[in-house]
Every structure is written in structure tokens, then in C-alpha cells.
Design a protein around this motif. Structure first.
Motif, PDB file in Angstrom:
ATOM      1  N   CYS A  99       1.829 -28.771  33.373  1.00 16.31           N
ATOM      2  CA  CYS A  99       2.994 -28.366  34.171  1.00 16.31           C
ATOM      3  C   CYS A  99       2.991 -26.852  34.396  1.00 16.31           C
ATOM      4  CB  CYS A  99       4.283 -28.778  33.461  1.00 16.31           C
ATOM      5  SG  CYS A  99       4.463 -30.551  33.250  1.00 16.31           S
ATOM      6  N   ARG A 100       3.710 -26.427  35.423  1.00 15.23           N
ATOM      7  CA  ARG A 100       3.795 -25.000  35.769  1.00 15.23           C
ATOM      8  C   ARG A 100       4.391 -24.168  34.649  1.00 15.23           C
ATOM      9  NH1 ARG A 100       7.269 -25.020  41.035  1.00 15.23           N
ATOM     10  NH2 ARG A 100       8.413 -26.434  39.686  1.00 15.23           N
ATOM     11  N   ASP A 101       5.281 -24.749  33.856  1.00 14.06           N
ATOM     12  CA  ASP A 101       5.957 -23.978  32.807  1.00 14.06           C
ATOM     13  C   ASP A 101       5.195 -23.949  31.480  1.00 14.06           C
ATOM     14  OD1 ASP A 101       6.314 -26.537  31.799  1.00 14.06           O
ATOM     15  OD2 ASP A 101       8.505 -26.484  31.860  1.00 14.06           O
ATOM     16  N   SER A 145       7.139 -34.089  40.160  1.00 16.21           N
ATOM     17  CA  SER A 145       7.415 -32.962  41.071  1.00 16.21           C
ATOM     18  C   SER A 145       7.940 -31.746  40.318  1.00 16.21           C
ATOM     19  CB  SER A 145       8.439 -33.365  42.138  1.00 16.21           C
ATOM     20  OG  SER A 145       7.869 -34.317  43.014  1.00 16.21           O
ATOM     21  N   ALA A 146       8.840 -31.989  39.356  1.00 17.00           N
ATOM     22  CA  ALA A 146       9.376 -30.885  38.565  1.00 17.00           C
ATOM     23  C   ALA A 146       8.274 -30.231  37.746  1.00 17.00           C
ATOM     24  CB  ALA A 146      10.493 -31.379  37.637  1.00 17.00           C
ATOM     25  N   CYS A 147       7.343 -31.018  37.272  1.00 16.27           N
ATOM     26  CA  CYS A 147       6.238 -30.505  36.453  1.00 16.27           C
ATOM     27  C   CYS A 147       5.256 -29.681  37.287  1.00 16.27           C
ATOM     28  CB  CYS A 147       5.518 -31.690  35.796  1.00 16.27           C
ATOM     29  SG  CYS A 147       3.924 -31.298  35.014  1.00 16.27           S
ATOM     30  N   THR A 148       4.785 -30.250  38.382  1.00 19.42           N
ATOM     31  CA  THR A 148       3.696 -29.640  39.148  1.00 19.42           C
ATOM     32  C   THR A 148       4.150 -28.806  40.330  1.00 19.42           C
ATOM     33  OG1 THR A 148       3.490 -31.574  40.596  1.00 19.42           O
ATOM     34  CG2 THR A 148       2.160 -31.564  38.563  1.00 19.42           C
ATOM     35  N   GLY A 149       5.363 -29.036  40.805  1.00 23.13           N
ATOM     36  CA  GLY A 149       5.821 -28.351  42.001  1.00 23.13           C
ATOM     37  C   GLY A 149       5.408 -29.082  43.275  1.00 23.13           C
ATOM     38  N   GLU A 150       4.673 -30.181  43.136  1.00 23.00           N
ATOM     39  CA  GLU A 150       4.253 -30.986  44.272  1.00 23.00           C
ATOM     40  C   GLU A 150       5.346 -31.996  44.599  1.00 23.00           C
ATOM     41  OE1 GLU A 150       0.479 -32.869  43.593  1.00 23.00           O
ATOM     42  OE2 GLU A 150      -0.335 -31.088  42.650  1.00 23.00           O
ATOM     43  N   GLU A 151       5.433 -32.321  45.888  1.00 24.86           N
ATOM     44  CA  GLU A 151       6.413 -33.334  46.300  1.00 24.86           C
ATOM     45  C   GLU A 151       5.728 -34.544  46.865  1.00 24.86           C
ATOM     46  OE1 GLU A 151       9.909 -32.147  48.362  1.00 24.86           O
ATOM     47  OE2 GLU A 151       9.768 -30.144  47.565  1.00 24.86           O
TER      48      GLU A 151
END
Length: 129
Positions: free
Chosen positions: A83-85, A123-129
Motif C-alpha cells: 500500500c501507499r502508506d 483502491s484505498a491501499c493502492t490509489g487505483e480505482e
């Protein structure tokens, strides 16, 4: 003269002409076996971690430092998405999922990747939709 000829014949027979050496190894062999030393074998490291049944329970929290679990002496069946975070979205056995440090979810629908709630978590994890 007969002694000289006999000596030469004997010398020819023991000079390695039969392609063997005095230690019984065949001529041309380059590998030397050392007695008492086992041959090297490949070993697979034993997986470490908690038992999967102890970790993967719907509604429980997946530890922040979770890396893997062990099931039947093998690493548990899981897929990971960074994930981004800095956390990781983990799918366990295609039935449960969680972000490290978050609540473990077991959707009612299979496959879980087709559920809206998993889509939102992904989506929340990767930023992808």
C-alpha cells in the motif's frame, strides 16, 4: 637383455597405461571424494510465523508487523499488495483479507475480489480505482 625387456614391460604395465591410479580412481576423474564429509544437500528453510488459524479470524485485527503465517508446516496461502502508506493488503486463502494493522474481513460473496468492500480497500491501499 631379457631382464631389461622384462623390466620395461612391467614398467609399462604399472605406469598408468590401464588408465587407473593406485588409489582405485579411474584415470581422468577430477573429483576427489573425501571420506567422512557428507555431500552438500539443499535444504528448504522451515517457514516461521504464527499458525494461520490463530491469525486469520474474521473481525480480528491483522498485526501491523504481520509477514506470514504457517499452515501444515508450509507458508500460508496468501497474496500481498503493498500500500501507499507502507502497510500491506493481504488476501488469505482467497476467503479473508485485511490491511496490516486493520480489521480482517470475510465477505459473504466469492470471489472476494469482486466485492465492493474489497474494491474500496484495494483502491484505498493502492490509489487505483
Amino acid at each position: 637383455m631379457i631382464l631389461t625387456a622384462t623390466a620395461l614391460l612391467l614398467a609399462g604395465c604399472t605406469s598408468g597405461g590401464d588408465d587407473s591410479s593406485s588409489d582405485g580412481a579411474r584415470g581422468g576423474d577430477t573429483e576427489t571424494k573425501k571420506p567422512g564429509k557428507p555431500s552438500a544437500t539443499r535444504t528448504t528453510p522451515t517457514p516461521s510465523g504464527p499458525a494461520c488459524a490463530d491469525v486469520w479470524k474474521a473481525g480480528a485485527t491483522l498485526p501491523k508487523d504481520y509477514a506470514q503465517c504457517v499452515q501444515d508446516g508450509e507458508p500460508g496461502p496468501q497474496d500481498e499488495t503493498p500500500c501507499r502508506d507502507g502497510s500491506t493488503l493481504v488476501i488469505f486463502d482467497d476467503t479473508l483479507y485485511a490491511v496490516t494493522g486493520g480489521r480482517i474481513v470475510e465477505p459473504d460473496v466469492s470471489p472476494l475480489q469482486d466485492t465492493e468492500e474489497f474494491g474500496a480497500a484495494f483502491s484505498a491501499c493502492t490509489g487505483e480505482e
